[in-house]
Design an enzyme around this catalytic site. Structure first.
Site, PDB file in Angstrom:
ATOM      1  N   ASP A  18     -51.419  14.612  18.545  1.00 15.05           N
ATOM      2  CA  ASP A  18     -51.885  13.684  19.578  1.00 15.05           C
ATOM      3  C   ASP A  18     -50.916  13.651  20.769  1.00 15.05           C
ATOM      4  O   ASP A  18     -49.701  13.636  20.572  1.00 15.05           O
ATOM      5  CB  ASP A  18     -51.977  12.285  18.936  1.00 15.05           C
ATOM      6  CG  ASP A  18     -52.661  11.279  19.826  1.00 15.05           C
ATOM      7  OD1 ASP A  18     -53.823  11.498  20.183  1.00 15.05           O
ATOM      8  OD2 ASP A  18     -52.030  10.252  20.158  1.00 15.05           O
TER       9      ASP A  18
ATOM     10  N   GLU B 147     -42.840  27.595   6.441  1.00 16.25           N
ATOM     11  CA  GLU B 147     -42.225  27.607   5.109  1.00 16.25           C
ATOM     12  C   GLU B 147     -43.284  27.430   4.023  1.00 16.25           C
ATOM     13  O   GLU B 147     -43.048  27.685   2.855  1.00 16.25           O
ATOM     14  CB  GLU B 147     -41.243  26.435   4.963  1.00 16.25           C
ATOM     15  CG  GLU B 147     -39.979  26.556   5.749  1.00 16.25           C
ATOM     16  CD  GLU B 147     -39.191  25.250   5.659  1.00 16.25           C
ATOM     17  OE1 GLU B 147     -39.346  24.492   4.673  1.00 16.25           O
ATOM     18  OE2 GLU B 147     -38.439  24.977   6.607  1.00 16.25           O
TER      19      GLU B 147
HETATM   20  C1  BGC Z   1     -56.339  10.141  21.419  1.00 16.24           C
HETATM   21  C2  BGC Z   1     -56.880   8.822  21.844  1.00 16.24           C
HETATM   22  C3  BGC Z   1     -55.757   7.804  21.777  1.00 16.24           C
HETATM   23  C4  BGC Z   1     -54.533   8.262  22.567  1.00 16.24           C
HETATM   24  C5  BGC Z   1     -53.317   7.466  22.234  1.00 16.24           C
HETATM   25  C6  BGC Z   1     -55.332  10.405  22.491  1.00 16.24           C
HETATM   26  O1  BGC Z   1     -55.392  11.297  23.370  1.00 16.24           O
HETATM   27  O2  BGC Z   1     -57.291  11.162  21.348  1.00 16.24           O
HETATM   28  O3  BGC Z   1     -57.972   8.414  21.083  1.00 16.24           O
HETATM   29  O4  BGC Z   1     -56.204   6.592  22.310  1.00 16.24           O
HETATM   30  O5  BGC Z   1     -54.224   9.599  22.295  1.00 16.24           O
HETATM   31  O6  BGC Z   1     -52.855   7.788  20.963  1.00 16.24           O
END
Ligand code: BGC
Length: 537
Positions: free
Chosen positions: A207, A251
């Site tokens: 993310d 790993e």
């Molecule tokens: C996720 C979102 C989230 C954000 C913050 C992103 O890009 O896809 O759904 O709100 O990151 O974590």
């Protein structure tokens, strides 16, 4: 299981809250997902990507993690996770988890300890606490804005009750950013990755992958500069982190993968995330324009940029952050917000917008590389705009004081059975967001084995993509078509997509699959607007 499976894989995104509810509390969960894996196997996907299911106060749908090594009771238990993984593997499906390293929840024990600690304490050093500017520090340390609206800084209250330091949150105030220059943070994430890899997870979608490292000194954002050049985007140091993670994944046996959520531009820069010693895949932009020359350019630029570093391209039409394609593609380009609501204008009727979504599916699944599907797109679900304000949950709606609708409309619980309570989402009536009546018509059981349904189109496309090895192919543009038609060959398959308003000539030959709802073996000699076909080349 084949090696480097990710190069050509079809990966299905599950947003656990909204996929299937096993216990009837109105919120989807891991046992719900396990109980519906057969449907994903029938669809033919290679892997499932699970949005976060970790312990979380759910201020941002679980992207605010309080414990990275446990399952939120809303979604089940670690044993439920193990059962899901086992059931997926038994069906030859891989499972990728979302990892959220840019920020934790403000309920994470580390952040709670940071709030309790004095300025300068090691507990604060795991996050980005700074003194404010102006008289008595009443101004935020810099001018950065939260992606959800409002300032990216919140002022903490010190132990003596006085207003104190500020902490950075690029997202909601409940999502404080980690300080990745702190070795303790790096070590903690190595531990978290190992925790899930040891349990057998096949990889991670990372993310906000481009924002972990912030520019030294946290300088003000130059408002004239593009967001891609912001002091919190694509800083060189971020690549070191992913090289470290890649070495850690290597790993492990079994071809585990890292997938970057990085929207950085240009594409040549984004491809830096997938150099041979970094991640395996990076998401591509969604296909947003219904315009053949624009899409052709995107396809070419993507294939060039990613193949230059030896990585596959990825093709994505929708995800949990965007207006669903069955609605988005018909909105005027200038009116493509994060979400839609009862007051939004310009939304075309569902039956008028579905053809583009179906045609886009055939484009996405015909291209070489890996394709991502977002749950419900295989049913042709549209964005749900009629969610009342009081039912909305996405932070954007609140942080902009209702000025912008958030992403709730693409997260409405899925319809599985037309005549069951909550359309078969769970055992009872409960559903965390209200489901529209249209769900009855679009429910999975209504589309199952129906020749012209959207579900059948997706199943046929995924199967043909595999049998004709489209994921491992090449794009060869075909001359002689009008500019509003995308026309290319991928191996022994010709792909044509009419994005104009006039019919286009269809060459003689065998139509393998058509996005037109009427027939999959059309013998007509024209390709209608908003229609795609695959032909035997
Ligand atoms: C996720 C979102 C989230 C954000 C913050 C992103 O890009 O896809 O759904 O709100 O990151 O974590």
């Amino acid at each position: 299981m084949n090696k480097e499976w990710w190069r050509t894989a079809v990966i299905y995104q599950v947003y656990p809250r909204s996929f299937a509810d096993g216990d009837g509390d109105g919120i989807g969960d891991l046992p719900g997902i396990t109980s519906r894996l057969d449907a994903l196997q029938e669809l033919g996907v290679d892997a499932v990507w699970l949005s976060p299911f970790y312990t979380s106060p759910q201020r941002d749908g679980g992207y605010d993690v309080a414990d990275y090594c446990d399952v939120d009771p809303l979604f089940g238990t670690l044993a439920d996770f193990d059962a899901l993984l086992l059931a997926a593997h038994a069906r030859d499906m891989r499972v990728i988890a979302d990892i959220v390293p840019n920020h934790s929840s403000s309920q994470h024990p580390w952040f709670q300890a940071a709030l309790d600690a004095a300025p300068g304490g090691i507990e604060r050093g795991r996050y980005l606490f700074r003194e404010g500017r102006g008289i008595d520090g009443t101004e935020p340390p810099n001018n950065w804005r939260s992606h959800f609206g409002g300032p990216a800084w919140t002022r903490a209250t010190e132990a003596d009750g006085a207003p104190g330091q500020w902490y950075l949150h690029l997202f909601d105030t409940s999502q404080p950013d980690f300080d990745w220059s702190n070795e303790e943070v790096r070590e903690e994430f190595r531990r978290i990755l190992r925790f899930w890899l040891d349990r057998g997870i096949d990889g991670f979608r990372v993310d906000v992958a481009s924002s972990l490292v912030k520019a030294e000194g946290l300088p003000d954002l130059d408002p004239e500069l593009d967001e891609d050049l912001a002091p919190y985007t694509g800083q060189p140091g971020v690549h070191e982190i992913y090289r470290d993670w890649r070495a850690l994944l290597d790993e492990y046996e079994g071809d585990r993968v890292l997938v970057a959520e990085s929207w950085i531009k240009p594409l040549t820069r984004r491809a830096e995330w997938v150099r041979p010693d970094e991640m395996h895949q990076a998401f591509n932009d969604l296909f947003d324009d219904w315009d053949a020359p624009t899409l052709r350019r995107i396809i070419d630029d993507t294939l060039d940029a990613f193949s230059a570093v030896g990585a596959p391209s990825t093709w994505v039409a929708s995800n949990h952050d965007t207006v669903r394609q069955a609605t988005r593609l018909s909105l005027p380009r200038s009116e493509r917000p994060n979400g839609l609501g009862p007051n939004s204008t310009g939304i075309a009727s569902y039956d008028d917008t579905l053809p583009r979504a179906r045609a886009l599916a055939l484009l996405t699944l015909s291209l070489p590389g890996s394709a991502y599907l977002y749950q419900g797109e295989e049913l042709g679900l549209p964005e749900v705009s009629e969610i009342p304000d009081e039912a909305r949950q996405d932070p954007t709606f609140f942080r902009t004081e209702g000025e912008q609708y958030g992403r709730d409309g693409c997260r409405v619980p899925l319809p599985w059975e037309a005549d069951a309570p909550s359309y078969g989402f769970g055992p009872g009536e409960a559903s965390w967001l209200p489901q529209p009546e249209l769900w009855g018509r679009l429910a999975r059981d209504r589309q199952q084995d129906v020749a012209d349904s959207t579900l059948t189109l997706y199943q046929d496309a995924v199967a043909l993509r595999r049998s004709r090895t489209l994921g491992a192919g090449h794009v060869e543009w075909l001359p002689g078509y009008p500019t509003h038609v995308l026309a290319f060959r991928n191996g022994n398959t010709t792909v044509l997509v009419n994005m104009g308003s006039e019919p286009a000539p269809l060459p003689a030959g065998e139509v393998l699959l058509s996005s037109a709802a009427t027939s999959t073996t059309s013998t007509t000699s024209t390709l209608d607007p908003d229609t795609a076909v695959w032909m035997h080349a």
